[in-house]
Design a protein around this motif. Structure first.
Motif: not given
Length: 322
Positions: A1-28
């Motif tokens: 999957m190219i989407f998950f290997n792109s540079k936007s992956k880290k940006k998306m994770i960072k935004l999700l973490k910043d938006s809500e502190q209790d949010f836990r992102f599971d990539e798999q």
């Protein structure tokens, strides 16, 4: 999957973490859900549009119409005057004549039409008497007259055009076709006269006579054109026969002999002529003169010896002095 290997992956994770502190992102877990949705979603075929259905419908109608018209034209080829499909046959003949063909080819087509009309006359003549036969005979005779008239008028007009433009070879070919049509018209005339004798109705006979007069006029026009072609033959007019010259004409001057202009030869001939004139001609001796004959014999017997002659003369003188 190219989407998950792109540079936007880290940006998306960072935004999700910043938006809500209790949010836990599971990539798999996200990957598994996306793959599951792709497998379970059915792929639907594109629905048929109205344009596709209309195109197929009209294509079938056009194909059926072409097949029907082709079969109809094939049947119309054998249709004779008076048949139901003869109008379609005549329409096809006019279409062929309207094509961009040469004058000679169109003349051949019209000669073929006249031939088919003659065959129709032969068939109608052989048919037994029955209802509607008289109407069919009159229709056949009418079409025969029209075909001959149209053919002769068209071929004659085209022949005159070619002659005026200087195309004598093509005009001669049209003249041969015109002669062929004239021969066919004579056969038409004979067949129509035979049918006329079988007609009991006087009105029908009058109609046939009118068509016969039309055929005669057409044939007369063709014969006039053919006779003019024979009289205006370019080969005869260009190569006239040489006329014999009269030898006993007193007014015509005779050719003079050429004089020899060689002066040396002229002097030799003149000198020879003068010598011949100066040479004495031998005189003829009369056979009844005895003196001359005896002297001639003595001269032939005595040789010409001058010394002996002088001695004998001297002896003779001495004897006469004694």
């Amino acid at each position: 999957m190219i989407f998950f290997n792109s540079k936007s992956k880290k940006k998306m994770i960072k935004l999700l973490k910043d938006s809500e502190q209790d949010f836990r992102f599971d990539e798999q877990r996200v990957k598994d859900r996306l793959l599951y949705s792709l497998r379970e979603t059915p792929i639907k075929a594109p629905a048929r549009t109205f344009f596709t259905f209309r195109f197929m419908k009209y294509s079938a109608l056009v194909a059926g119409l072409v097949i029907f018209l082709s079969a109809t034209f094939v049947l119309a080829l054998n249709a004779n005057p008076g048949d139901r499909l003869f109008g379609l046959n005549k329409f096809g003949e006019n279409v062929i004549l309207s094509l961009p063909l040469s004058m000679e080819q169109k003349a051949q087509v019209q000669a073929g039409i006249v031939t088919r009309r003659l065959e129709a006359l032969q068939e109608i003549e052989a048919q037994p008497a029955g209802p509607g036969l008289e109407t069919k005979q009159l229709e056949t005779i009418k079409e025969s007259d029209e075909s001959i008239q149209n053919a002769i008028d068209t071929v004659t007009a085209n022949k005159v055009k070619l002659e005026n433009s200087g195309q004598t070879a093509s005009a001669e070919k049209l003249g041969k076709v015109l002669d062929q049509i004239d021969t066919l018209a004579k056969k038409h005339e004979d067949r129509i006269k035979t049918i006329e004798t079988q007609m009991p109705d006087q009105k029908a006979q009058q109609t046939i006579d009118n068509h016969l007069n039309g055929i005669k006029n057409s044939r007369q026009k063709a014969s006039i054109e053919l006779q003019s072609q024979k009289t205006d033959d370019p080969v005869d007019s260009a190569d006239p026969q040489p006329q014999e010259q009269k030898t006993d004409d007193p007014a015509e001057p005779q050719p003079q002999q050429m004089k020899d202009t060689n002066p040396v030869k002229g002097r030799q001939q003149k000198k020879t002529k003068d010598n011949n004139s100066a040479e004495p001609q031998p005189q003829k001796m009369k056979p009844d003169d005895p003196v001359n004959s005896s002297e001639q014999k003595s001269q032939q017997q005595k040789p010409d010896n001058s010394v002996e002659h002088k001695s004998r003369k001297r002896t003779k003188d001495n004897n006469s002095g004694n």
